[in-house]
Every structure is written in C-alpha cells, then in structure tokens.
Design a protein around this motif. Structure first.
Motif, PDB file in Angstrom:
ATOM      1  N   THR A  20      39.546  52.550 -45.616  1.00  0.00           N
ATOM      2  CA  THR A  20      40.244  52.333 -44.283  1.00  0.00           C
ATOM      3  C   THR A  20      41.823  53.008 -44.464  1.00  0.00           C
ATOM      4  O   THR A  20      42.334  52.657 -45.297  1.00  0.00           O
ATOM      5  CB  THR A  20      40.453  51.014 -43.925  1.00  0.00           C
ATOM      6  N   CYS A  22      44.688  52.728 -43.050  1.00  0.00           N
ATOM      7  CA  CYS A  22      45.796  52.088 -42.439  1.00  0.00           C
ATOM      8  C   CYS A  22      45.795  52.573 -40.949  1.00  0.00           C
ATOM      9  O   CYS A  22      46.937  53.337 -40.454  1.00  0.00           O
ATOM     10  CB  CYS A  22      47.055  52.073 -43.179  1.00  0.00           C
ATOM     11  N   THR A  23      44.991  52.204 -40.144  1.00  0.00           N
ATOM     12  CA  THR A  23      45.098  52.861 -38.700  1.00  0.00           C
ATOM     13  C   THR A  23      46.186  52.602 -37.992  1.00  0.00           C
ATOM     14  O   THR A  23      46.833  51.732 -37.878  1.00  0.00           O
ATOM     15  CB  THR A  23      43.653  52.471 -38.076  1.00  0.00           C
ATOM     16  N   ASP A  24      46.560  54.032 -37.504  1.00  0.00           N
ATOM     17  CA  ASP A  24      47.932  53.697 -36.678  1.00  0.00           C
ATOM     18  C   ASP A  24      49.142  53.264 -37.433  1.00  0.00           C
ATOM     19  O   ASP A  24      50.023  53.060 -36.698  1.00  0.00           O
ATOM     20  CB  ASP A  24      47.486  52.883 -35.379  1.00  0.00           C
ATOM     21  N   SER A  25      49.006  53.163 -38.634  1.00  0.00           N
ATOM     22  CA  SER A  25      50.450  52.432 -39.264  1.00  0.00           C
ATOM     23  C   SER A  25      51.257  53.870 -39.578  1.00  0.00           C
ATOM     24  O   SER A  25      51.093  54.855 -40.021  1.00  0.00           O
ATOM     25  CB  SER A  25      49.971  52.029 -40.581  1.00  0.00           C
ATOM     26  N   ILE A  26      52.479  53.316 -39.122  1.00  0.00           N
ATOM     27  CA  ILE A  26      53.560  54.535 -39.247  1.00  0.00           C
ATOM     28  C   ILE A  26      54.996  53.524 -39.725  1.00  0.00           C
ATOM     29  O   ILE A  26      55.352  52.794 -38.976  1.00  0.00           O
ATOM     30  CB  ILE A  26      53.698  55.463 -38.219  1.00  0.00           C
ATOM     31  N   ASP A  27      55.369  53.864 -40.842  1.00  0.00           N
ATOM     32  CA  ASP A  27      56.490  53.190 -41.289  1.00  0.00           C
ATOM     33  C   ASP A  27      57.809  53.191 -40.686  1.00  0.00           C
ATOM     34  O   ASP A  27      57.734  54.467 -40.022  1.00  0.00           O
ATOM     35  CB  ASP A  27      56.778  53.339 -43.010  1.00  0.00           C
ATOM     36  N   ILE A  28      58.553  52.694 -40.427  1.00  0.00           N
ATOM     37  CA  ILE A  28      59.836  52.425 -39.312  1.00  0.00           C
ATOM     38  C   ILE A  28      60.784  53.661 -39.779  1.00  0.00           C
ATOM     39  O   ILE A  28      61.342  54.258 -39.161  1.00  0.00           O
ATOM     40  CB  ILE A  28      60.478  51.124 -39.592  1.00  0.00           C
ATOM     41  N   ASN A  29      60.589  53.819 -41.171  1.00  0.00           N
ATOM     42  CA  ASN A  29      61.696  55.120 -41.526  1.00  0.00           C
ATOM     43  C   ASN A  29      60.859  56.283 -41.158  1.00  0.00           C
ATOM     44  O   ASN A  29      61.511  57.357 -41.430  1.00  0.00           O
ATOM     45  CB  ASN A  29      62.205  54.820 -42.901  1.00  0.00           C
ATOM     46  N   LEU A  31      60.012  57.091 -38.199  1.00  0.00           N
ATOM     47  CA  LEU A  31      60.223  57.040 -36.556  1.00  0.00           C
ATOM     48  C   LEU A  31      61.632  57.848 -36.508  1.00  0.00           C
ATOM     49  O   LEU A  31      62.420  57.280 -36.879  1.00  0.00           O
ATOM     50  CB  LEU A  31      60.020  55.729 -36.227  1.00  0.00           C
ATOM     51  N   ARG A  98      60.969  63.621 -37.403  1.00  0.00           N
ATOM     52  CA  ARG A  98      60.254  62.285 -37.344  1.00  0.00           C
ATOM     53  C   ARG A  98      59.498  61.954 -36.048  1.00  0.00           C
ATOM     54  O   ARG A  98      59.820  62.964 -35.035  1.00  0.00           O
ATOM     55  CB  ARG A  98      61.099  61.042 -37.744  1.00  0.00           C
ATOM     56  N   TYR A 101      60.017  58.082 -30.806  1.00  0.00           N
ATOM     57  CA  TYR A 101      59.502  56.797 -30.832  1.00  0.00           C
ATOM     58  C   TYR A 101      60.408  56.218 -29.523  1.00  0.00           C
ATOM     59  O   TYR A 101      61.368  55.993 -29.815  1.00  0.00           O
ATOM     60  CB  TYR A 101      59.437  55.944 -31.990  1.00  0.00           C
ATOM     61  N   ALA A 103      60.335  53.030 -27.789  1.00  0.00           N
ATOM     62  CA  ALA A 103      60.226  51.802 -27.478  1.00  0.00           C
ATOM     63  C   ALA A 103      61.761  51.023 -27.687  1.00  0.00           C
ATOM     64  O   ALA A 103      61.839  50.120 -27.167  1.00  0.00           O
ATOM     65  CB  ALA A 103      59.486  50.829 -28.626  1.00  0.00           C
TER      66      ALA A 103
ATOM     67  N   VAL B 321      57.036  46.369 -39.579  1.00  0.00           N
ATOM     68  CA  VAL B 321      57.941  47.431 -39.829  1.00  0.00           C
ATOM     69  C   VAL B 321      56.852  48.840 -39.839  1.00  0.00           C
ATOM     70  O   VAL B 321      57.116  49.807 -39.336  1.00  0.00           O
ATOM     71  CB  VAL B 321      58.315  47.359 -41.279  1.00  0.00           C
ATOM     72  N   SER B 322      55.439  48.506 -40.165  1.00  0.00           N
ATOM     73  CA  SER B 322      54.617  49.719 -40.148  1.00  0.00           C
ATOM     74  C   SER B 322      53.780  49.896 -38.974  1.00  0.00           C
ATOM     75  O   SER B 322      53.005  50.731 -38.798  1.00  0.00           O
ATOM     76  CB  SER B 322      53.837  49.853 -41.328  1.00  0.00           C
ATOM     77  N   PHE B 323      53.673  48.703 -37.981  1.00  0.00           N
ATOM     78  CA  PHE B 323      52.874  48.843 -36.770  1.00  0.00           C
ATOM     79  C   PHE B 323      53.752  48.579 -35.204  1.00  0.00           C
ATOM     80  O   PHE B 323      53.475  49.239 -34.539  1.00  0.00           O
ATOM     81  CB  PHE B 323      51.905  47.910 -36.870  1.00  0.00           C
ATOM     82  N   GLN B 325      56.882  48.398 -34.331  1.00  0.00           N
ATOM     83  CA  GLN B 325      58.281  48.377 -34.460  1.00  0.00           C
ATOM     84  C   GLN B 325      59.167  48.161 -33.079  1.00  0.00           C
ATOM     85  O   GLN B 325      60.204  47.761 -33.137  1.00  0.00           O
ATOM     86  CB  GLN B 325      58.859  49.875 -34.600  1.00  0.00           C
ATOM     87  N   GLU B 326      58.423  48.172 -32.155  1.00  0.00           N
ATOM     88  CA  GLU B 326      58.963  47.750 -30.745  1.00  0.00           C
ATOM     89  C   GLU B 326      59.257  46.294 -30.714  1.00  0.00           C
ATOM     90  O   GLU B 326      60.249  45.713 -29.892  1.00  0.00           O
ATOM     91  CB  GLU B 326      58.164  48.116 -29.506  1.00  0.00           C
ATOM     92  N   ALA B 337      65.116  50.288 -41.044  1.00  0.00           N
ATOM     93  CA  ALA B 337      64.872  51.852 -41.200  1.00  0.00           C
ATOM     94  C   ALA B 337      66.074  52.396 -42.345  1.00  0.00           C
ATOM     95  O   ALA B 337      65.780  53.224 -43.220  1.00  0.00           O
ATOM     96  CB  ALA B 337      64.992  52.846 -39.989  1.00  0.00           C
ATOM     97  N   GLY B 433      48.551  44.896 -43.498  1.00  0.00           N
ATOM     98  CA  GLY B 433      49.176  46.260 -43.956  1.00  0.00           C
ATOM     99  C   GLY B 433      48.176  47.152 -43.369  1.00  0.00           C
ATOM    100  O   GLY B 433      48.555  48.406 -43.176  1.00  0.00           O
ATOM    101  N   MET B 434      47.107  46.868 -43.377  1.00  0.00           N
ATOM    102  CA  MET B 434      45.762  47.741 -42.982  1.00  0.00           C
ATOM    103  C   MET B 434      45.673  47.714 -41.392  1.00  0.00           C
ATOM    104  O   MET B 434      45.477  48.904 -40.825  1.00  0.00           O
ATOM    105  CB  MET B 434      44.557  47.415 -43.598  1.00  0.00           C
TER     106      MET B 434
END
Lengths: 399, 512
Positions: A20, A22-29, A31, A98, A101, A103, B321-323, B325-326, B337, B433-434
């Motif tokens: 897997t 890590c679907t749709d996961s994007i780290d805050i840094n 963005l 980046r 985003y 939000a 942090v990784s999903f 953020q809003e 960040a 995390g996943m």
C-alpha cells in the motif's frame, strides 16, 4: 495445512506494510499553504488571473531550530492566468514547487472588474472545492486584486493573517461588513436577497516600517466600505454613511463612535455605543409592506472637550438627541439607496420570510420591485448612561 | 527419572535403617549439600538413627535444639527400666512426636520430597516410618520497599520471595477467621507452592472454584515466577491485554481480597496475581485510596488522559500532518511545516525513528547497572532531543510529541498495562501513517471490540464502564470518600462492606 495458513498471514501482513502506497498521503511540508487569493480579469478577453499569497513556513515561523529559507520573506506571491478559475489555479503549479493547498486560505479578494462580470462562477468553484473553507472572508476591491494580495500589511507575519484579523476585529471600526463565503453563498442563493461585500482598498499614507526610511510610506490594506451586487454582478459602492447604516442590518458592529461639536464652544464630544438592541420587524398593513426598525442603545461619554457635566439633564438630553439623529440619518440613507437601486442587500426579504413564510412566496420573484414602496418606521432610543470614569469635565486649574 | 530411581522412590520405609539410608543416598547421589548425621540414643538399648537435611535449606541451630537435644537429654535422663527393645523404640517415637512441626511419612519418595523443601528427615532403626521435622530456614530477603509500585503515602513493605512471609503479611492485615490460604504444589520438578488467598464469605465461590480448577489443570514442569501461572490460566491467551493485575504490595493484595477478589501467591516471587481484574485496575494506584479522595479522583483523571495520549498522540500527529492538514490551526500548521522543512523522511518514518530510539533508550536504561543507567538517560535525552533536531533528522515538534507520549506512558501505574498501551501504539501508528484518520479509526475500533470481548475469570474486562455497573462507579473513575465506599464489586458474594452511615441515620430518624 496450518503452515500454509501462517505463511499466507505473514505474506498478507508484509504486503500490508509494503504494497500500500500510503494513499493520498502528502506531508505538510510538501504543501504550498495558500493564505490569500486574489481574482482579477486579464485583458479584455475573459481570462482570469489568480494571485495567491503562499506562506513560506521556514520564514513565517520564527526560531525553529531548522535551517531557515534565507530570504526573510514570510510569503511568496504567485500569479497565473487561465480561461477559468480552476485552470488559472492549476497554472499556478507551473511556478510552485509544492502542491497548492487551499484549506488554510483566509481571504478571497475579487477585483471590481471581475465582479462586474459576475461572481457566480467563482462562488461555485470555491464552494465546490473541498479544500476551501466556507468561513473564508470575501472582499472586493476597486484596485487590482493582485496588488492587494501582494501587499505586505499589518502586524502579523503573514499579510493574509493581518487581513483576516482585520475582518475579525472590524466590529470596532465599523467601516465594512463582515462577509464570509458561507454568507455570500446564502445571499446569492436566497430568492430575495442580493449580496453585499466589504470593500478593501490600498491606503497609501501608512507609516514607514523602519524609522530610518521616514519619507517612503508603506502601502496598507484598509477596510473602506461595501460594494453591492445585483444577483452576482457588481453594481456599485456604498458611501461611508450608507455602509454604517448597512452594518446595523447585516453585520452588527461591536461599538460605534459618534463625534459632535459642543453646544457652546468649538470643542468636541465623543460618544461610544457599546450596548444596543436592534430589531427589524416586517409588517403587512392593508397589503402594504412596512418595516419597523427599533434601536435601543446605551451611550457612554468617552471624550468630552467642552465644559458640561452629566449632572445637567439638559446636556444629557442634547447628546442623546444628537446620537438619535445621526443614527436615523445613517439608516435612512442606506434605506433610500436600497430603494433607489432596487436591491435587497439589507436582507429584508429574509426577515419577511421568517415572519410571513407563506405571504412571501408570491413576492419571491418581484421582491426587488416591491422595495421602493416599502415604508420604514424608525424608533431610535438612546440613553446616555455613563460618563466613564470622570463625572465632571476636566477643567484646567480647577481641581 | 529413570525406572530404577522411580522404583526406589516408591519403596516404603523399611525397619532396617541401613536400607533406608542406602535408598535415600542413592536417589540423592552426588549432592554435596545433602547432610547425613547419624546419632545414637542410649535408652535400655542403644538405638541408631540418622538425620538427613539439606544444608542451606534447613536451620542447623534448629536441628540441634529441637531434634538432637531432646533425644540426647532423654537418653541421659532415662532410667534403665529394663524394657524391651520395642519399648525403647516407642519412647523415641514419643520424643520425636513432641516436636511442633512433625509429620510421619511412609515412603522414601515422600521423605525426599519433604527433605527438598527444607525439612529434616529422621529415620530410626526398627521403625518402618520416617519423621519429617519442620526445620526450614534459609537466607531470605526481608520485606523491603516495593521496587515497582512506589507510593507517596502508604505502607513501605512489599512481598518477598518467601511465600510464608507473604502470607503472614496478608494475615497481619486481615485478622479475619474467614481468610483462606489454600496451598497447592505446581510444577512437576519445581513443586512450587502456590497459595490462593480469599475471604470465604466475601469471595464469589464460582471464581474461587474457577481459579482452583485452572491452577490444578496446569501441566508444567517448572514454575519460577507467577508469570508462568498467569499465562497458563489467563482468559486472553493471544491478547496484548493483561487480564490479571500483578502486585508486590501486600496492602494492594489485601485490598483486593477485601473486595472479594482472589489473590494467587507463588513461592519464589514477590509478584502476586489478583483475579478477576478489570482493564481500569491498571490505572489505579494504592495512593488513590490513602490520599484525599479529591486527589484520588484527580489522579485517576490524569492517568486516563495519560492513557489517551500514550495510545494516540503519535498517530494523531502523523495523520494530521500527512493527511488532514486542514484540521490544524494555521499558525500550528506553519510551525509544523517549518519544523519539517529540512527533514528528509516522511512523517511516519520520522515517528517510527523516534519511537524506536525512545524504546531503545528505555530498554537500555532498564537493565543497565544503576550508575551506567543514568548516563544512558542523560546521553539519550541530549542526543535524541537537541542533536537530532539540529542535525535535521527530526522536527522539533516531533521531539515534543515523543517526549510527551513517553512521559504519559510512565504515568500509568501498572507496568503491564503501560506496556500494553505502548505496544498497541504501533499498529495505530502504522494504520494512521498509511490510511490517515480512516486507518486510525479502523484499528482503534478493532482494539476496542477486542477489549470488549475479553473476560477475566468470568467478569467483563472493560467493566464497570462497559457494561456499565452503577454501584461500581464509586471506585472506577471516581474514588469516593471512604464513608461512601460501602459496596464491593458486583461479582463479590457479600456486596455490602458496611452500612451507609447516612442511611442508618435516616432510618433512625424515620423510626424515631
């Protein structure tokens, strides 16, 4: 048999961790946090120009221990064009390293030119996009929206944050209504109401940021009134007075300040209104619609230049009357403007619907035509209750 | 045990002394600590006998005082009666039986079993039985301050490795004729004495029987610690949750007995087991009951917060942090960040890195000799905290998250529960995390359902919260004052501790 089951289980667990992605996961840094959006027209064609103020976290936050970005600029402004709003926003990605985003977006500013072409498209986009919050402030400017978004303003590190806070505490200044995306959409979708947006402008005579550079003045963003719309199209600006009258109806101020001349000298008296009760009551009388507006307020003396004291009932009465008069002028002015423009930006229709849900139905399409014939009955009642800490005026040489 | 030994083991004690001595010495051959002490008693006839004991397990002084002295004195005092040899033998038997702790055994095997527990064996020429004398006495640790369950206010003694000491510590606290201390031997080789302690009229008979049956059904060669028993009789065999509370505090054990629970005390370990116990028992400390009830309740709420933090904080950080953020306030989002600006790993890897470092530090500090252990903790906190951030390996917020999580896990009083929570953090972490909040919720859901499905000796594990038991709320999240703590848990046979004084008063007023 048992061994088979165990090996399948082990395989399953291993693949669970490794396969897997890590679907749709994007780290805050990774963005690009957009803080403010400006929407302009581009040229004469129907191109849209989007300006985004994007936070640069490394410089937007002070001491973090992590190496900083080095430029010292807390934000980075990017501009892109497109045939539609969304295309323009996607084009931003050509510059941005980046993912854009939205939000955390605080403010959306439309330019007057763009607003004249209609906001419906933009509002649709902003409410359809799941990233944007419905509590984002919306404003309109007679200047270019890109200039506004690019301007460094206010005390906050991030300019958009300053604008956001400016709106949040705008109730003290009472210079412009507070409208967020949710309210704008509600006004737009209401069969009777017409939207109104706060006007933001660039103020040239702000003070310089550094004391060594006294001659060069900084540009600041200021709240400067309101713009009215017919459906989604911009129609015109309200004057300062009219805006103040408008606030009673749609965006109640925290406090109001009125300044008058003294009865006997050329000094001035300032009065602050903190507590008040405003009600708007629609009435059908013999098929004629009228609105009762009543405003009960407590006034407080905050600055008294002339020599009179509150112990004199005559003075008190005079001040109260003057306040009443000012308030009546404000409200009457915005009322006249409403009747002239035939635009229900005071949300009278919504009030009517709340009171007479069925009778409104027949007027939902032609409510604007009804506006000029509506009568306004005003009951303003001011009471001067306090002179704050000093009961007597300060008289030099007189303890 | 080979067949020859087994045969010898089962042989009855014969009246020929030499034969008995031969058998005993053959079975316990090559043992340097087996002491054989022959003696001769002169009555009308000279009678030979042998005392066997294990050096180190028996008290030498006691042997000479309680065994040899009477025999020899008797032989000096004895007038020559001219009795038969048989009469003399009868006299010796009478003398020996006056010893306060004497048992008569008939087989060699029984004699040896007793010998190995520290008793002395006396075999006498002409008697086809052996006497075991209670001469147990070995070097034992005195009750000292408990090492794992420290209290600010409360008794400072703890159980020791000696079961007799432990039962005496319980007896000293509960001077009730209904206190039962039933002992049985478990472990074919270790023959460890295991005592179950309960109050006959308070503990639920079903639970007592259940405990006894489970203990009897244990088939194991050795029990070196109560942990063996715990795993053999637990309800939740394949679960990270512990369904039995362990304690080394006699006051905690006594309190459990008084609540109608059963305490299992095993020889050779200071850790006793309390059954049935709830999940929440791991969050209760003895202090709660000794300090003011405000403090008791407050501490429990704090520990509950510690549970939530210790279990979820790293996962929440990762998923935010990784999903999502809003969900973070803008200022905090910017700080996060900014902190992560130079971190080369994804958040999940960053968290795992720090978690592993922390667990390493904890594990290293745990088993280090004390002076070195301090160095480990100082170096650890310095390196992991400041240096890792400066090296750009982790973000500063991450250090705070890990530190707070670690501290929260230390705030949970029960080490076993604390470990469970710490362990369960990892599946939650991987899932968040996943899959973000979705994964987090799914794993938390599975964990909750699993915990709800557990039982501890017939009692629901998450009670008294689920199923909700109103009467037990007095001692769950709240710790009500003692004058209100008048009921026992619902599984107790006798549910009332003492009548509520206020109720009494009201009744008095009504009738009066």
């Amino acid at each position: 048999m048992k061994r088979q089951v165990v090996s399948w289980l082990v395989l399953l667990i291993i693949s669970l961790v490794t396969v897997t992605g890590c679907t749709d996961s994007i780290d805050i840094n990774d963005l690009a946090l957009v803080m403010a959006i400006g929407v302009d027209t581009k040229g004469t064609s129907h191109q849209v120009e989007v300006t985004a103020q994007i936070a640069r976290p490394a410089d937007a936050v002070g001491q973090t221990g992590a190496p900083t970005g080095g430029t010292g600029e807390p934000t980075w402004t990017a501009k892109a064009q497109g045939r539609s709003l969304f295309e323009a926003m996607r084009n931003l990605m050509r510059y941005a390293s980046r993912r854009i985003y939205f939000a955390h977006n605080k403010v959306i500013v439309f330019s007057e030119a763009y607003a004249r072409q209609g906001l419906a498209d933009a509002i649709d986009f902003f409410s359809r996009n799941h990233e944007l919050r419905m509590r984002t402030w919306v404003a309109i400017t007679p200047k270019k929206a890109s200039d506004l978004v690019a301007t460094k303003t206010g005390m906050q590190v991030i300019p958009a944050d300053s604008i956001e806070k400016m709106f949040r505490y705008s109730g003290f200044a009472a210079k412009a209504p507070r409208i967020n995306l949710m309210q704008l959409e509600a006004d737009l979708l209401s069969p009777t109401s017409d939207p109104v947006l706060p006007k933001v402008d660039l103020l040239q005579n702000g003070l310089a940021m550094s004391s060594t550079d006294k001659k060069k003045s900084e540009t600041q963003v200021e709240l400067a009134g309101a713009g009215i719309f017919e459906r989604d199209r911009f129609r015109g600006w309200l004057t300062n007075r009219e805006t103040q009258g408008l606030l009673w109806f749609i965006s109640p101020p925290h406090s109001r300040v009125y300044v008058f001349g003294c009865p006997t000298s050329d000094q001035k008296v300032s009065v602050e209104i903190k507590k008040y009760h405003f009600t708007l009551m629609p009435k059908w009388l013999k098929n004629r619609l009228s609105y009762d507006v009543s405003l009960d307020d407590d006034a407080q003396l905050v600055e008294v230049g002339c020599r009179y004291s509150l112990f004199d009932p005559g003075n008190k009465k005079a001040v109260e009357q003057q306040v009443n008069q000012r308030m009546e002028t404000e409200i009457r002015q915005v009322w006249r403007r409403m009747q002239k423009e035939k635009l229900d930006f005071l949300r009278l229709g919504d009030h009517l619907k709340a009171m007479y849900p069925w009778r409104t139905e027949s007027h939902r399409d032609d409510f604007d035509q009804l506006l000029p014939s509506i009568q306004l009955t005003l009951h303003i009642h001011t009471q001067l209750r306090s002179a704050a800490l000093l009961q007597q005026p300060m008289t030099p040489g007189n303890p | 045990m080979d067949t020859l030994t087994a045969m010898r083991y089962q042989t009855a004690i014969s009246s020929v002394l030499a034969y008995n001595v031969f058998l005993i010495k053959e079975i316990l051959v090559d043992n340097s600590d087996l002491i054989e002490r022959p003696f001769t008693v002169t009555l009308d006839h000279e009678l030979d006998g042998v005392i066997f004991y294990i050096d180190g397990l028996s008290n030498n002084q006691l042997i000479s005082q309680a065994l040899l002295d009477p025999l020899i004195h008797k032989s000096l005092e004895q007038e020559l009666l001219g009795g038969s040899r048989q009469q003399s033998i009868g006299t010796i038997e009478k003398i020996l039986v006056t010893n306060p702790e004497v048992k008569i055994v008939k087989t060699v095997g029984e004699a040896i079993d007793n010998l190995l527990t520290g008793e002395s064996i006396v075999v006498v020429e002409g008697l086809s039985k052996a006497f075991t004398m209670g001469t147990k006495g070995w070097e034992a640790r005195m009750p000292s301050e408990p090492a794992t369950e420290l209290v600010v206010r409360g008794p400072r003694d703890s159980f020791t490795e000696n079961m007799r000491t432990n039962t005496s510590l319980l007896r000293r606290r509960i001077k009730d004729p209904m206190l039962r201390l039933k002992t049985q031997k478990i472990g074919t080789r270790t023959k460890t004495a295991v005592t179950i302690a309960y109050l006959e009229d308070v503990a639920n008979q079903r639970i007592v029987m259940d405990v006894q049956e489970r203990l009897q059904s244990i088939k194991i060669d050795a029990v070196l610690e109560s942990g063996y028993l715990e795993e053999m009789i637990t309800d939740a065999r394949h679960s990270p949750f512990v369904t039995m509370k362990t304690t080394e505090r006699p006051d905690a054990a006594a309190a459990a007995i008084l609540e109608g629970r059963v305490v299992i005390i095993s020889d050779n370990t200071p850790f006793s087991l309390i059954v049935p116990s709830y999940f929440w028992d791991g969050f209760m400390a003895s202090d709660d009951y000794y300090a003011s009830y405000f403090l008791g309740t407050f501490s429990r709420i704090i520990r509950l917060i510690a549970l939530v933090i210790s279990l979820t904080l790293p996962s929440l950080y990762v998923l935010l942090v990784s999903f999502h953020q809003e969900m973070i306030p803008t200022q905090l989002a910017l700080s996060m960040a900014a902190g992560r600006e130079s971190v080369p790993f994804p958040v999940l890897v960053e968290v795992l890195l720090m978690e592993i470092a922390f667990e390493l530090m904890r594990e290293a500090g745990l088993r280090m000799p004390r002076p070195v252990g301090q160095a480990v903790s100082i170096v650890g906190s310095l390196i992991i905290g400041q240096a890792a951030v400066q090296a750009g390996l982790v973000s500063p917020i991450m250090v705070i998250i890990i530190a707070v999580t670690g501290i929260a896990s230390f705030a949970i009083p029960s080490y076993a529960t604390s470990f469970t929570i710490r362990f369960l953090r990892f599946p939650l972490l991987l899932a968040s995390g996943m899959l973000g909040l979705l994964g987090f919720t799914a794993v938390l859901y599975v964990l909750t359902v699993h915990a709800l499905s557990l039982q501890s000796f017939g009692e629901p594990y998450v009670a008294p919260i689920i199923p909700f038991r109103p009467s037990e709320q007095k001692d769950s999240l709240l710790r009500v004052p003692w004058w209100k703590m008048n009921t026992r848990p619902t599984f107790a046979k006798e549910k009332t501790r003492q009548p509520d004084p206020l109720d009494e008063q009201r009744k008095g007023q009504k009738s009066g």
